[in-house]
Write a protein that holds these residues in place. Structure first.
Motif, short mmCIF file in Angstrom:
data_model
loop_
_atom_site.label_atom_id
_atom_site.label_comp_id
_atom_site.label_asym_id
_atom_site.label_seq_id
_atom_site.Cartn_x
_atom_site.Cartn_y
_atom_site.Cartn_z
N LEU A 190 0.87 -1.17 0.00
CA LEU A 190 0.00 0.00 0.00
C LEU A 190 0.92 1.23 0.00
N PRO A 191 1.04 1.95 -1.12
CA PRO A 191 1.94 3.11 -1.15
C PRO A 191 1.56 4.17 -0.13
N GLU A 192 0.26 4.37 0.03
CA GLU A 192 -0.29 5.28 1.04
C GLU A 192 -1.78 4.98 1.16
N PRO A 193 -2.40 5.28 2.29
CA PRO A 193 -3.84 5.01 2.42
C PRO A 193 -4.63 5.73 1.33
N ASN A 194 -5.62 5.02 0.78
CA ASN A 194 -6.45 5.64 -0.26
C ASN A 194 -7.80 4.94 -0.34
N GLU A 195 -8.81 5.67 -0.66
CA GLU A 195 -10.19 5.18 -0.64
C GLU A 195 -10.42 4.05 -1.64
N ALA A 196 -9.68 4.07 -2.74
CA ALA A 196 -9.88 3.05 -3.78
C ALA A 196 -9.11 1.76 -3.50
N ILE A 197 -8.30 1.74 -2.47
CA ILE A 197 -7.40 0.62 -2.15
C ILE A 197 -6.52 0.30 -3.35
N ASP A 198 -5.86 1.31 -3.88
CA ASP A 198 -4.89 1.11 -4.95
C ASP A 198 -3.60 0.57 -4.34
N LEU A 199 -3.20 -0.62 -4.78
CA LEU A 199 -1.99 -1.26 -4.28
C LEU A 199 -0.94 -1.31 -5.38
N ALA A 200 0.26 -1.72 -5.03
CA ALA A 200 1.34 -1.78 -6.01
C ALA A 200 2.18 -3.03 -5.81
N ASP A 201 2.67 -3.59 -6.92
CA ASP A 201 3.63 -4.68 -6.85
C ASP A 201 5.01 -4.09 -6.60
N ALA A 202 5.80 -4.74 -5.75
CA ALA A 202 7.09 -4.17 -5.38
C ALA A 202 8.14 -5.27 -5.20
N GLU A 203 9.40 -4.86 -5.26
CA GLU A 203 10.53 -5.74 -4.95
C GLU A 203 11.20 -5.18 -3.71
N LEU A 204 11.24 -5.96 -2.62
CA LEU A 204 11.74 -5.48 -1.34
C LEU A 204 12.79 -6.44 -0.78
N PRO A 205 13.60 -5.98 0.16
CA PRO A 205 14.56 -6.89 0.80
C PRO A 205 13.85 -7.97 1.61
N VAL A 206 14.41 -9.16 1.64
CA VAL A 206 13.90 -10.22 2.50
C VAL A 206 14.15 -9.82 3.96
N PRO A 207 13.15 -10.01 4.85
CA PRO A 207 13.33 -9.59 6.25
C PRO A 207 14.51 -10.27 6.94
N ILE A 208 15.13 -9.55 7.87
CA ILE A 208 16.20 -10.10 8.70
C ILE A 208 15.60 -10.46 10.06
N CYS A 209 15.85 -11.67 10.52
CA CYS A 209 15.20 -12.18 11.73
C CYS A 209 16.06 -12.00 12.98
N ALA A 210 15.39 -11.75 14.10
CA ALA A 210 16.03 -11.79 15.42
C ALA A 210 16.14 -13.24 15.87
N ASP A 211 16.74 -13.46 17.04
CA ASP A 211 17.04 -14.82 17.49
C ASP A 211 15.80 -15.69 17.65
N ASN A 212 14.69 -15.12 18.11
CA ASN A 212 13.49 -15.92 18.37
C ASN A 212 12.51 -15.88 17.20
N GLU A 213 12.94 -15.33 16.08
CA GLU A 213 12.03 -15.20 14.93
C GLU A 213 12.32 -16.26 13.87
N LEU A 214 11.26 -16.64 13.19
CA LEU A 214 11.35 -17.59 12.08
C LEU A 214 11.25 -16.83 10.77
N LEU A 215 12.02 -17.23 9.78
CA LEU A 215 11.82 -16.73 8.42
C LEU A 215 10.95 -17.75 7.70
N VAL A 216 9.85 -17.26 7.14
CA VAL A 216 8.85 -18.15 6.54
C VAL A 216 8.68 -17.82 5.06
N LYS A 217 8.69 -18.84 4.24
CA LYS A 217 8.33 -18.69 2.83
C LYS A 217 6.81 -18.77 2.75
N VAL A 218 6.18 -17.68 2.40
CA VAL A 218 4.71 -17.58 2.47
C VAL A 218 4.07 -18.40 1.36
N GLU A 219 3.07 -19.18 1.73
CA GLU A 219 2.30 -19.98 0.76
C GLU A 219 0.93 -19.38 0.51
#
Length: 342
Positions: free
Chosen positions: A21-50
């Motif tokens: 969501l680039p910014e809140p908007n009434e039409a719910i206009d969304l965008a496809d993006a390429e972002l960095p993969v999250p970096i996890c803390a010690d108690n966090e899991l990295l999950v490949k979303v299905e």
């Protein structure tokens, strides 16, 4: 079942596809993006979303924004995916499929990868379709919390507003398991559905004589308890239909109550907030989400709990935008689920 072969040597890319969501908007206009993969803390899991299950709250906050969000923001709270990275000794292990309701104050899960604290997830049994698991968290947990807050037990009369919605469908089934007599509202086309789920008495929510017909069916005593999934004027009306000192669980913002009504009904009002478990930094509450997830998964596997009908949604900004607008337009009774992993 996730492909667990060689997951311990799983090659994790540096970037991932995401829907933002680039910014809140009434039409719910969304965008496809390429972002960095999250970096996890010690108690966090990295999950490949299905799979990601969509909820009305996703669309509502896409329109208005949320105070904790930074933009662009990734939407999506109900998640199922395979663990691809975890610190040694952290459970669940790499290769396990997990389900959870995500932290509303952080980035969501409509992305190829996401992270989550290990104590907040539930392990999905191998014999359960992961798309079904994605229908469970938000609506199922809201139903369970509501029933616990209003203390439903055998012989109670409960009124569930919006029985054909996802929360209503789960609430009807769990209320019947607890021995309650279930009254609900639904459009006429959904009466058969809520009857099959266990509702004892069903009213057309658009009936102008709704209150009169409820009182005629129920008698003068009023409902012991109510689950109010709508809010606003419906909350006031539902309190009027309750007995003195009845219990009501509210899933939407409360209206300004008429003080005379409060005096004559003295209702016990509970507010249901799944996201509050994260926003309050309550570790116990976050762990409870995992426990409720286990209960929902057990019910789905055993067949004791029927899930809402699934409508698949493509993993694209355009498709998710259309799906969220459709959800907020009203009259939608199933669960829209985005398939993220190919």
């Amino acid at each position: 079942m996730p492909n667990t072969e060689n997951l311990h040597e799983y090659i994790i890319p540096q970037t991932m596809r995401a829907i933002v969501l680039p910014e809140p908007n009434e039409a719910i206009d969304l965008a496809d993006a390429e972002l960095p993969v999250p970096i996890c803390a010690d108690n966090e899991l990295l999950v490949k979303v299905e799979y990601v299950g969509l909820n009305p709250v996703d669309g509502q906050f896409a329109k208005t924004g949320f105070c904790k969000w930074q933009y662009p923001h990734i939407l999506g709270l109900d998640v199922v995916g395979a663990v691809v990275k975890a610190k040694k000794g952290v459970f669940p292990n790499v290769g396990e499929r997990v389900m959870w309701h995500a932290n509303i104050g952080e980035q969501g899960a409509l992305s190829e990868y996401t992270k989550v604290p290990n104590y907040a997830v539930s392990v999905v049994p191998n014999n359960l379709n992961p798309a079904i698991a994605a229908t469970l968290p938000c609506a199922g947990m809201a139903a369970l919390i509501s029933l616990d807050k209003i203390g439903i037990s055998e012989g109670d009369t409960i009124f569930i507003e919006g029985g054909a919605g996802a929360v209503g469908q789960f609430a009807i089934q769990y209320a019947k398991q607890r021995g309650a007599d279930v009254f609900t509202t639904a459009s006429k086309r959904n009466h058969k559905l809520v009857k099959q789920l266990g509702a004892d008495v069903i009213f057309d929510y658009s009936d102008k004589k709704l209150c009169e017909k409820i009182r005629r069916e129920l008698g003068p005593q009023g409902f012991d308890a109510v689950i109010d999934t709508i809010g606003g004027e419906c909350t006031q009306r539902n309190i009027e239909l309750m007995r003195f000192c009845g219990r009501i669980a509210c899933l939407n913002p409360l209206p300004c109550f008429d003080q005379d009504l409060m005096y004559h009904r003295a209702p016990n009002i509970s507010v249901v907030s799944i996201g509050g478990a994260w926003l309050a930094n309550s570790l116990c509450s976050q762990q409870r989400l995992s426990f409720m997830g286990n209960l929902l998964l057990e019910g789905a596997v055993s067949g004791d709990i029927k899930h809402p009908e699934i409508t698949p949604v493509d993993f694209s900004a355009e498709s998710v935008s259309q799906a969220l607008n459709k959800q907020l337009a009203g009259g939608f009774t199933g669960k829209q689920v985005v398939k993220v992993a190919k």
